[in-house]
Design an enzyme around this catalytic site. Structure first.
Site, PDB file in Angstrom:
ATOM      1  N   HIS A 295       0.701  -1.057  -0.076  1.00 59.61           N
ATOM      2  CA  HIS A 295      -0.029  -0.103  -0.040  1.00 59.61           C
ATOM      3  C   HIS A 295       0.838   1.196   0.101  1.00 59.61           C
ATOM      4  CE1 HIS A 295      -2.533   2.731   2.887  1.00 59.61           C
ATOM      5  NE2 HIS A 295      -2.475   3.324   1.596  1.00 59.61           N
ATOM      6  N   LYS A 369      -5.594  18.948   5.323  1.00 56.27           N
ATOM      7  CA  LYS A 369      -3.849  19.239   5.545  1.00 56.27           C
ATOM      8  C   LYS A 369      -3.232  18.279   5.003  1.00 56.27           C
ATOM      9  CE  LYS A 369      -4.299  22.855   9.332  1.00 56.27           C
ATOM     10  NZ  LYS A 369      -3.521  23.581  10.213  1.00 56.27           N
ATOM     11  N   PHE A 370      -3.398  16.873   5.196  1.00 54.61           N
ATOM     12  CA  PHE A 370      -2.392  15.801   4.931  1.00 54.61           C
ATOM     13  C   PHE A 370      -2.214  15.933   3.440  1.00 54.61           C
ATOM     14  CE2 PHE A 370      -1.425  11.497   3.853  1.00 54.61           C
ATOM     15  CZ  PHE A 370      -0.182  11.247   4.886  1.00 54.61           C
ATOM     16  N   ASN A 371      -3.387  16.344   2.842  1.00 53.24           N
ATOM     17  CA  ASN A 371      -3.258  16.190   1.190  1.00 53.24           C
ATOM     18  C   ASN A 371      -2.307  17.413   0.845  1.00 53.24           C
ATOM     19  OD1 ASN A 371      -4.297  14.219   0.430  1.00 53.24           O
ATOM     20  ND2 ASN A 371      -6.403  14.851  -0.110  1.00 53.24           N
ATOM     21  N   LYS A 373       0.174  18.731   2.055  1.00 52.27           N
ATOM     22  CA  LYS A 373       1.320  18.440   2.212  1.00 52.27           C
ATOM     23  C   LYS A 373       1.898  17.924   1.030  1.00 52.27           C
ATOM     24  CE  LYS A 373       2.279  19.290   6.610  1.00 52.27           C
ATOM     25  NZ  LYS A 373       3.208  20.061   7.027  1.00 52.27           N
ATOM     26  N   HIS A 566      -9.136   1.556  -0.537  1.00 51.80           N
ATOM     27  CA  HIS A 566      -8.925   2.029   0.839  1.00 51.80           C
ATOM     28  C   HIS A 566     -10.172   1.765   1.848  1.00 51.80           C
ATOM     29  CE1 HIS A 566      -5.047   3.618  -0.329  1.00 51.80           C
ATOM     30  NE2 HIS A 566      -4.993   4.408   0.578  1.00 51.80           N
ATOM     31  N   GLU A 569      -9.876   3.436   7.293  1.00 48.41           N
ATOM     32  CA  GLU A 569      -8.933   4.463   7.815  1.00 48.41           C
ATOM     33  C   GLU A 569      -9.931   5.365   8.635  1.00 48.41           C
ATOM     34  OE1 GLU A 569      -7.162   6.863   4.828  1.00 48.41           O
ATOM     35  OE2 GLU A 569      -5.434   7.378   6.051  1.00 48.41           O
ATOM     36  N   HIS A 588      -5.472  -0.261   5.043  1.00 47.94           N
ATOM     37  CA  HIS A 588      -5.814   0.398   6.578  1.00 47.94           C
ATOM     38  C   HIS A 588      -6.890  -0.423   7.369  1.00 47.94           C
ATOM     39  CE1 HIS A 588      -3.938   3.919   6.038  1.00 47.94           C
ATOM     40  NE2 HIS A 588      -4.623   4.415   4.812  1.00 47.94           N
ATOM     41  N   PRO A 645       5.842   7.487   2.041  1.00 49.67           N
ATOM     42  CA  PRO A 645       7.112   7.706   2.366  1.00 49.67           C
ATOM     43  C   PRO A 645       7.570   9.238   2.403  1.00 49.67           C
ATOM     44  CG  PRO A 645       6.928   5.794   1.174  1.00 49.67           C
ATOM     45  CD  PRO A 645       5.658   6.481   0.861  1.00 49.67           C
TER      46      PRO A 645
END
Lengths: 738, 738
Positions: A295, A369-371, A373, A566, A569, A588, A645
């Site tokens: 994944h 917010k994660f996106n 990034k 997915h 999650e 997930h 990563p």
């Protein structure tokens, strides 16, 4: 209605569903999540010095199986009585010891130390705790019935994938050699000549979309059709009401706890045996067992420092190259940095600002917010230039850094990955564009197979007017696939690309609020509102079209695709319910911790979970609270994967980092992580041939410790636990109601 | 008696102990744990664009300081009243903002984006939470008195190290260049020509051991003498009774909690400012700040896979070389493997069997088993051949793999280490042997300085008859050092080696039961029983002899050694009490979590703690329960170190792995880990010159964000917290009792 449908379906879909625990288990152990073999060659594997499924079953059990088969033609009610009677006659399958195997000769001329360890491990008996069966309440027995019916449903939903690759076409060792860093023989796990496409004649079957699903227009029988939407939604409804019943939850919870107890007892009693037998495995240790990153999203597959270096290098070497069009003006890389007011030297990780944990917890429960990034330095344009396949430079930069990642994988030799590329469903040209990016840049590596991920972004395209209704979204994704499968000569690049795609994934923020699906949903063609359909709506229509497509491609002797979305999650547990019915495996699944009944079902069906605790740690679940270790102990089919990563990991070996941290924090033994690595091989879409080379088999309980570093006794234990649960569930699940 | 001694000592040991919080702080900020500078050149650093300690103090405070100095000659009692009075007059030092500094010009021509981030960060004000001082009970005030007296004691115990290296002898950049992998210019952080030893004339001072401590025989005044054993043991007794008083504990606990609250408030209020200011640091990010592994044992400094490869290579290339003597017969490497019944090919990590977590938890709370792990394949002979400096091949193999580790460090460029080598105290020849191993194999690297560790194994040597009494143990360790310091020409190799040794460490299992020390202990010469002396007994006698040795070597203008023992990994909290009095900094210290009073003292004195959560995770404290994150938040002077990569870590970069796991699990921000890395530089024994090059200063609150990646505002916050605590403690600590 559902019931009758199910029976009808059962008969129609042939012998597959004559259900007894023995039967079921035989099937299970013959199938892996996405099975790359024709049923016919399932025999071959037994020649490989592995325990074949045949040898594995005890006489009593086989006999019980036949006693069922003999009454096939009886009515259901009778069948069930028969079944239950015959079952009452069945004693618990007598305990077996794992097969004694001698260390293979020639393997480095196994030394006395190893031989001694081997002898020692063989002389230590496999110790089992005898745990009497609990007595069940009528509630529990009803629950077993519900469980059986759901397990049956899942079997009917799933499309059984048939391989098209003749396993003898090439030699894994040869493939591995061809992959060494710096040496660019183009070979993929799927073929030694991935870019040679043989011409195939066209098919005369036409497909058209009806209620959001492509169906054959001029062909009736040879193409299998999926369960109807109505049925899916009502099955889903049944499943959720079942998994939300309190008494069921209690029972499932008790069973899961029992499984956990069994495991910790097993470890206390057998860790020494395990340790010695692993020690005896000449040359093999955790560092050289295959670990597959099941994944991981391709545009985030490189480590952050790597991307930084790559960007700086490109500016130095190709600074004057035009790379992007902004407000009608074409900018060179240098000019872009000008416009950002940056010199390459200035650039640092913090400016790049892509680490999800960079600012303490700001991404926690903030998928949005994660996106963000994903945008280096928060600048959409750098993302566009360096991380997109479809841009002014035709994804040249992304291809470049991808090849560098391939080299790292080749150097590590034992790390593989299944990278996800995006298809958005905005236009029918996406497939051709993506395929030619892949083909022209020759993006093959012996360590890599590809997946396609579909972001659930209909609502956005609808708002921007790119789509009229959800039906268009579906047809943009699938029409090109039916088209190319019908007329392969139209686009050889796409044909070659699809041969290297092993599965489909759907992605996006699950935590966003959504209205639940109900029995009577509008069809995709009718869905023209700006609201995004619910997760399970996406799930079904991708599944259904994939089902038909696979059936068609099998008929055409082309590769087929597994469905590995997915799920779980974040957001509603229903996502996991839908996935249970239609997904080969999922990514997930941490939300299973919220629902024991469903978690128990995932265990019984051994649905694969590619989990990413470090990713969860940035988003939805603190590392120490991650259910991964619990799931593993209970025997769910879990693996470790990296997800992103680029946003998460620090070192040059993200997958090893993921394993290392889990090993340290969750206190995993070598046998444990080797088992997890073995699961990753089993869940993956890599060809059966490679799986045999890597872990000694491709079927549920096949194992060769000399390849997988997993002690046979561990596999034996997992098998006995699963058998015991199925024994019980089917025993009561087939009983007539009192 | 103790009291009077203290006063007597104070006067004797000169002005150092005129105590006010201002005074104390000035001292603190002038000292680092082991200060490589002569007091004279302490001024220089203020020219370095850093906030010098001078600038930092507010006028009011300086004035209060002088108001104390003015009454120096008054009697103690008067002094204290004066002090308290003047203190009552002192308002809380007015809040200052961290110094505004412009981005250095030329640093990659700082771009607009950075400038913007810089401006933004400067415009966001540093927000402080105003927290009123709590009112103190008489108990609390007594506690403050006790704290002050203990802080004073520590100052009297510690030997202030004076550097002998002229800082201008060479250029850090030049040094770094010389260290690049593959290029073998021999340079150490201590000298560009570490193997050239200038001849020095002998000294005529003779030393002899008296009650276990070497003292000058024919010299009275110029050599400083340490606190007497009796005094140490009674101070220790006072300290333990104080730190075990319940009301004191409550108070200390409240203060520590308050510090933690302050930090989390600070982060909520200033994380954005921190983040922007870090972003503005052209070119600098966590990957290229210096991280020093302050606590790592040399014989376990290589990664396990590395050792495995190294062994296999040696067998291939030097298999016929005689390597070991067994029962009068010399064996070649091949023969050794023969005798073990192993072929190099067979060898795998599990056979090597050195991973502490290999078998689940078997090393937890079993230091003995942990130690056994040092034997590859559990075979003492492989350990002897590959991991010893003093063996048949003269430690050639260990030297070989060490050079490979040096190359990895050079390649990483930003990772440094302080490796510990063992001196056992079995014979006086150990030093010469160790030094020539180091010298002949040219074991220098710009990334490495050396420490000497002394295992607390007297009892074993006594049993085996190698030693008569503890006095011999001491003299075996120290006589050669006094000897070589007196007559350097006798052994140039040892002289060169000692120039590269920065400190002493004492090691071994703290968890073993021991009888507590009391005021009247037998002297080392009298200690001829087979029982091992208590931890604090070892501690004192190593400390005391080191004290005299340092004083002598300073007089001789030779390098001196800091004392950085293992303490508080396990066993009795008293170990940490002893270490507080006599150690410059310590390794581990996790047991501080058991004693708030002592923890508070460690905070007030900013004693360095080189912690290793992953190592603890294998031995004495689960990762998630490790006090590291708490200590860090409270502002204790903590760093991350690896302890034993060979037994614990998975990847090729153990220190980065240690940081990565902590970052992920403890949710540390970039500013956090950069601060921890900065602490590691400050605690280390690397020369002041390098510290300035790496973090912008070598004194407590000196910092240059462009080098350390730590925002000034963070340092400012830490400084204000420490000042506030000292303000309070000294205010009440100097008051006359009511």
């Amino acid at each position: 209605m559902v019931q009758s449908h199910k029976l009808e379906k059962r008969r129609s879909s042939g012998a597959s569903a004559k259900s007894t625990s023995a039967e079921y288990l035989r099937k299970l152990s013959l199938e892996d999540e996405d099975d790359w073999e024709t049923s016919s060659d399932s025999a071959t594997s037994s020649e490989e010095g592995n325990v074949s499924s045949g040898e594995r079953r005890s006489p009593t059990r086989r006999e019980s199986a036949t006693s069922i088969n003999s009454v096939e033609m009886l009515s259901n009610e009778l069948l069930e009585r028969e079944a239950s009677q015959s079952f009452e006659a069945v004693p618990h399958s007598p305990v077996q010891n794992p097969p004694v195997r001698n260390p293979p000769v020639g393997l480095g001329g196994a030394g006395r130390t190893l031989a001694a360890a081997f002898q020692a491990s063989e002389h230590i008996p496999y110790k089992r705790a005898e745990i009497p069966e609990p007595s069940l309440t009528p509630y529990d027995k009803n629950f077993c019935k519900a469980l059986v019916s759901m397990l049956e449903k899942r079997k009917n939903y799933l499309y059984k994938i048939h391989t098209v690759f003749s396993d003898d076409s090439w030699d894994p060792k040869e493939l591995e050699k061809s992959g060494q860093a710096g040496d660019y023989i183009e070979a993929s796990p799927m073929s030694m000549t991935p870019f040679k496409v043989a011409a195939r004649e066209d098919s005369d079957i036409d497909f058209g979309m009806e209620n959001g699903v492509y169906i054959p227009l001029n062909e009736e029988h040879s193409i299998a059709v999926p369960v109807a939407a109505k049925v899916f939604f009502s099955d889903l409804h049944d499943l959720s009401s079942m998994m939300n019943s309190a008494p069921y939850a209690t029972f499932a919870h008790r069973r899961l706890k029992l499984l956990q107890e069994k495991f910790s007892l097993y470890q206390m009693l057998n860790s020494e045996k395990e340790f010695l037998s692993i020690k005896a495995l000449s040359h093999r240790d955790f560092y050289n067992v295959r670990k597959i990153d099941n994944h991981v999203h391709h545009s985030a597959c490189m480590n952050q420092k790597h991307l930084l270096r790559f960007i700086k290098k490109r500016v130095r070497e190709e600074g004057d190259k035009p790379v992007i069009m902004r407000d009608g003006k074409v900018l060179s890389l240098k000019e872009v940095f000008e416009s950002l007011g940056l010199s390459p030297y200035d650039l640092n990780i913090d400016v790049l600002d892509m680490h999800a944990h960079n600012t303490k917890n700001t991404t926690f429960h903030r998928f949005d917010k994660f996106n963000q990034k994903f945008n280096p330095t928060g600048e959409a344009r750098l993302r566009e230039i360096f991380l997109k396949t479809n841009n002014y430079v035709k994804g040249k930069f992304l291809a470049g850094i991808t090849k560098e990642v391939f080299d790292d994988l080749a150097a590590s030799k034992y790390q593989m990955a299944e990278y996800r590329l995006s298809i958005y469903g905005k236009s029918k040209s996406e497939w051709a564009q993506l395929a030619s990016w892949w083909y022209d840049n020759k993006l093959v590596s012996p360590n890599v197979v590809w997946m396609v991920q579909i972001p659930r972004l209909y609502a956005i395209y609808k708002k921007s007017g790119e789509l009229d209704n959800f039906g268009e979204f579906i047809s943009n994704i699938f029409e090109p696939l039916f088209e190319i499968s019908k007329c392969p000569n139209k686009d050889p690049k796409l044909v070659a690309f699809l041969d290297n795609v092993v599965g489909f994934d759907i992605v996006d923020d699950e935590s966003r609020h959504e209205r639940k699906v109900h029995r009577e949903m509008p069809t995709p063609e009718e869905w023209d509102v700006e609201k995004n359909p619910a997760y399970n709506y996406y799930l079904y229509y991708i599944y259904a079209n994939l089902y038909v497509l696979n059936s068609f491609r099998q008929k055409r002797n082309m590769s087929q695709f597994s469905f590995r979305p997915h799920a779980g999650e974040a957001g509603d547990v229903d996502h996991l319910a839908g996935a249970f019915l239609v997904a080969n495996s999922i990514n997930h699944g941490i939300n299973l911790k919220k629902n024991p009944a469903l978690q128990y079902l995932y265990y019984l069906a051994q649905v694969g979970l590619a989990m990413s605790p470090l990713s969860n740690n940035c988003l939805f679940c603190e590392y120490s609270k991650n259910p991964f270790p619990t799931f593993f102990e209970r025997g769910l089919n879990v693996t470790l994967s990296t997800d992103d990563p680029l946003l998460i990991h620090m070192t040059k070996e993200p997958l090893v980092e993921e394993y290392s941290i889990a090993m340290q924090v969750y206190k995993l033994s070598t046998a444990d992580i080797s088992e997890i690595a073995r699961n990753s091989v089993m869940q993956s879409g890599f060809p059966k041939r490679l799986k045999r080379h890597w872990v000694g088999g491709s079927k549920m309980f096949e194992n060769n410790p000399y390849q997988s570093n997993v002690p046979d006794v561990r596999i034996q234990f997992r098998k006995e636990c699963l058998e015991a649960e199925h024994q019980m569930v089917y025993k009561y699940g087939m009983m007539p109601s009192e």
